[in-house]
Structures are given as structure tokens and as C-alpha cells.
Write an enzyme that holds these catalytic residues in place. Structure first.
Site, PDB file in Angstrom:
ATOM      1  N   ARG A   1      19.259  44.041  -8.558  1.00  0.00           N
ATOM      2  CA  ARG A   1      18.970  44.923  -9.680  1.00  0.00           C
ATOM      3  C   ARG A   1      17.902  45.916  -9.220  1.00  0.00           C
ATOM      4  O   ARG A   1      16.698  45.656  -9.351  1.00  0.00           O
ATOM      5  CB  ARG A   1      18.464  44.131 -10.891  1.00  0.00           C
TER       6      ARG A   1
ATOM      7  N   GLY B   1      30.449  38.263 -12.494  1.00  0.00           N
ATOM      8  CA  GLY B   1      29.861  37.670 -11.300  1.00  0.00           C
ATOM      9  C   GLY B   1      29.308  36.280 -11.572  1.00  0.00           C
ATOM     10  O   GLY B   1      29.443  35.368 -10.736  1.00  0.00           O
ATOM     11  N   ASP B   2      28.681  36.106 -12.732  1.00  0.00           N
ATOM     12  CA  ASP B   2      28.171  34.784 -13.106  1.00  0.00           C
ATOM     13  C   ASP B   2      29.321  33.806 -13.323  1.00  0.00           C
ATOM     14  O   ASP B   2      29.229  32.638 -12.948  1.00  0.00           O
ATOM     15  CB  ASP B   2      27.336  34.879 -14.387  1.00  0.00           C
TER      16      ASP B   2
ATOM     17  N   TYR C   1      17.247  43.431 -23.964  1.00  0.00           N
ATOM     18  CA  TYR C   1      17.863  44.606 -23.362  1.00  0.00           C
ATOM     19  C   TYR C   1      18.971  45.141 -24.252  1.00  0.00           C
ATOM     20  O   TYR C   1      19.560  44.408 -25.044  1.00  0.00           O
ATOM     21  CB  TYR C   1      18.310  44.367 -21.919  1.00  0.00           C
TER      22      TYR C   1
ATOM     23  N   ASN D   1      24.049  31.998 -18.130  1.00  0.00           N
ATOM     24  CA  ASN D   1      25.502  32.194 -18.152  1.00  0.00           C
ATOM     25  C   ASN D   1      26.195  31.146 -17.291  1.00  0.00           C
ATOM     26  O   ASN D   1      27.192  30.536 -17.694  1.00  0.00           O
ATOM     27  CB  ASN D   1      25.869  33.588 -17.625  1.00  0.00           C
TER      28      ASN D   1
ATOM     29  N   GLY E   1      21.794  36.568 -19.598  1.00  0.00           N
ATOM     30  CA  GLY E   1      20.967  35.983 -18.544  1.00  0.00           C
ATOM     31  C   GLY E   1      21.858  35.353 -17.493  1.00  0.00           C
ATOM     32  O   GLY E   1      22.690  34.495 -17.823  1.00  0.00           O
TER      33      GLY E   1
ATOM     34  N   ALA F   1      37.507  37.770  -2.272  1.00  0.00           N
ATOM     35  CA  ALA F   1      36.234  37.203  -1.814  1.00  0.00           C
ATOM     36  C   ALA F   1      36.459  36.460  -0.516  1.00  0.00           C
ATOM     37  O   ALA F   1      37.524  35.882  -0.283  1.00  0.00           O
ATOM     38  CB  ALA F   1      35.647  36.259  -2.866  1.00  0.00           C
TER      39      ALA F   1
ATOM     40  N   ASN G   1      22.307  38.974  -6.931  1.00  0.00           N
ATOM     41  CA  ASN G   1      22.084  39.717  -8.178  1.00  0.00           C
ATOM     42  C   ASN G   1      21.105  40.876  -7.993  1.00  0.00           C
ATOM     43  O   ASN G   1      20.046  40.940  -8.628  1.00  0.00           O
ATOM     44  CB  ASN G   1      21.588  38.771  -9.277  1.00  0.00           C
TER      45      ASN G   1
END
Length: 308
Positions: free
Chosen positions: A151, A237-238, A79, A27, A23, A212, A149
Site C-alpha cells: 500500500r 487477494g485475501d 476508510y 478477511n 481489513g 499464480a 499487501n
């Protein structure tokens, strides 16, 4: 604030599965707790064994879970993660029933930062309403960070690009991958993304293995990523978001905040877990203070760090 699910990955060498937790928002909460921040995760889980496992794992990481609602009628999302494929079973989950009324049941009086992501907006109309309320109906002196995020599988009915741009432009801090920006809005150029999102005080465009870019108060700062021998990218990424946000809450400068994000991501890139271990504190401190050639020449692997 957002959904977490039970995640299953195939065990090496046989036909069994290993259960974990996945999640984006939890996270980030776990990473922040490991850095000594008082971190709280707000969500909903089913009254089932998967929900108990998710709650136990997040709580064990030092995160306050007092505001996690246990839904007696809806299930915890699941998942399955295999090489090259992720299969979700989250339709009708407990978290998908969250809505703006959640803000009437929790206190944000002593909160410095609320972290949300675009995933929540795709779960249901009520979840979209919750995000709009968090971003626009501020109930305290806190900032909101928003991780795009993207998706695409969750946006089967369309509307994602427009809605995510609307939501992001209402946040104080926005994090977006250059690949996400390209897919959503047709550009991966930080300046063009900034033109699309003029509202946030802080915009971070993550450019994968290149680095970045931070755009804030008319300033543009680029920091190259660390070279990492990647084990698995899921969760990086989290981890970047958590490292960047932790350094932001500590009042650090632009370059140091980006480096903190890269260092945090590196720890997760070295593991199959969604929440990896931090690099050793002495090493992280040395890299944060390294000059540009030393930073660019470093390489991180499971065996340690090799300086160029």
C-alpha cells in the site's frame, strides 16, 4: 493479526453511505472460519460505535475475537471507498499502537499458522516491531504466512521495499502479486522474486487474471486463474490467500492449493463485499478435480458457472 476498519461505500442512486468492515487479516480469518477452521483475529479497536460494529461483524463470521483489545483512548480506523478512490482515516488508530508486548498477552501454544501482512509494518514503529517479533521470536510450533499487501500511500516516509523484503524473507509462506513485486523490487518474474526471497519455504506469485505460480522445495507450479465476470476486485487477494492457506493446512498438493485460492478469489470477485460467499461446495469440488481443458474453459459469473 492486523488492523481492521469500518468502511463506507456509497449507496447506489443517492447520497447515503453503507457501512461495512475492511481489513486484510480479518478477511482471511473470516474465510478460514467459513471453511471450518478454528480462526482467531488479534487486533485493537477503539471504544466507539465503529469498533463495536467491526467486532460484531467479525465475530458473527465465526471468528474468535477474545484477543481483540478495546482501547479507551484511541479511535477505530475508517476508510471511504468510492469508484477509483479510497480515502483512509487511520493515523493514530487503536491498532497503530500495537507492539511486540502484544505477544506477552496472548497464547500461541495451539496455533498452527499466524497470518500477517505488510500493511501492519507501515502503521507505526511499534507495529513494525510486532511483525519482527512474530516472524523472528517464535513462541510455538507454528508457521507464519506473510501477504505483502503493498500500500504505497502508507509508506509516505519511504523504506517499504527494503523492509517488506526483510520481513517476507523471515516468513514460512509468502504471497505477493506480480504487480506488487514489480513496484517494489523491479521484477514480476517468479524466478527473480524467488532469488530475492530465498528464505520462505513457500512462495506464491499471484499473476492477476493469468494465474499464480507456486515455488516450493525446488518445484515450480503454475495454475491458470478461473475466468470470472468481475463485479469488484477488492478483497480477492485475501480470499485467494485464505483458500490457498486452507488447502495448505489440509495437506493438499501444489496445483490443488493454487486452484483452491483461485476458487476462493472467484467468490469474492462476484460481490461488492470484501468477504464474498464461497462457490457452492459441489461446484468447487468438481472444478478442483477438473482436467486442465475443463478448468481453463470454465467461466464464473453471478448467474453460475459456464463450462467450456
Amino acid at each position: 493479526m492486523g488492523e481492521s476498519m469500518a468502511v463506507f461505500v456509497p449507496a447506489p442512486g443517492d447520497r447515503t453511505w453503507i457501512e461495512g468492515v475492511g481489513g486484510a487479516e480479518s478477511n482471511v480469518a473470516c474465510h478460514l472460519a467459513s471453511r471450518g477452521f478454528r480462526s482467531r483475529w488479534v487486533s485493537a479497536l477503539g471504544q466507539d460505535s465503529f469498533g463495536r460494529a467491526v467486532l460484531s461483524r467479525v465475530r458473527a463470521a465465526g471468528v474468535d475475537t477474545a484477543d481483540v483489545h478495546i482501547d479507551p483512548t484511541r479511535q477505530t480506523g475508517l476508510y471511504f471507498k468510492e469508484p477509483g478512490a479510497v480515502t483512509y482515516y487511520r493515523r493514530g488508530s487503536a491498532a497503530s499502537a500495537l507492539g511486540p508486548d502484544l505477544l506477552d498477552r496472548i497464547s500461541l501454544a495451539h496455533t498452527r499458522l499466524v497470518h500477517v501482512s505488510g500493511i501492519t509494518a507501515a502503521l507505526s514503529p511499534s507495529c513494525l516491531g510486532l511483525l519482527r517479533a512474530v516472524l523472528r521470536d517464535r513462541r510455538g510450533d507454528y508457521r507464519v504466512s506473510f501477504d505483502i499487501n503493498w500500500r504505497p500511500a502508507l509508506w509516505e516516509h519511504g523504506g517499504g521495499p527494503e523492509l517488506l523484503r526483510e520481513l517476507a524473507d523471515s516468513a514460512d509462506i509468502v504471497l505477493v502479486g506480480s504487480d506488487e513485486a514489480e513496484a517494489l523490487w523491479g521484477t514480476d518474474d517468479p524466478a527473480e522474486v524467488r532469488a530475492l526471497l530465498p528464505g520462505p519455504e513457500t512462495l506464491v506469485v499471484k499473476q492477476g487474471a493469468d494465474g499464480a505460480t507456486l515455488m516450493e522445495s525446488g518445484q515450480r507450479v503454475f495454475e491458470p486463474a478461473l475466468a470470472v465476470d468481475v463485479v469488484e476486485p477488492v478483497g480477492a487477494g485475501d480470499a485467494f490467500a485464505a483458500g490457498f492457506l486452507a488447502s495448505t493446512l489440509d495437506g493438499q498438493g501444489a496445483g490443488r492449493r493454487l486452484r483452491a485460492g483461485h476458487l476462493s478469489a472467484a467468490g469474492t470477485l462476484l460481490t461488492h463485499e470484501d468477504v464474498g460467499e464461497q462457490l457452492p461446495a459441489e461446484l468447487a469440488s468438481a472444478l478442483l478435480d477438473a482436467d486442465e481443458p475443463a478448468w481453463r474453459g470454465a467461466r464464473v459469473s453471478t448467474e453460475g458457472v459456464r463450462l467450456g
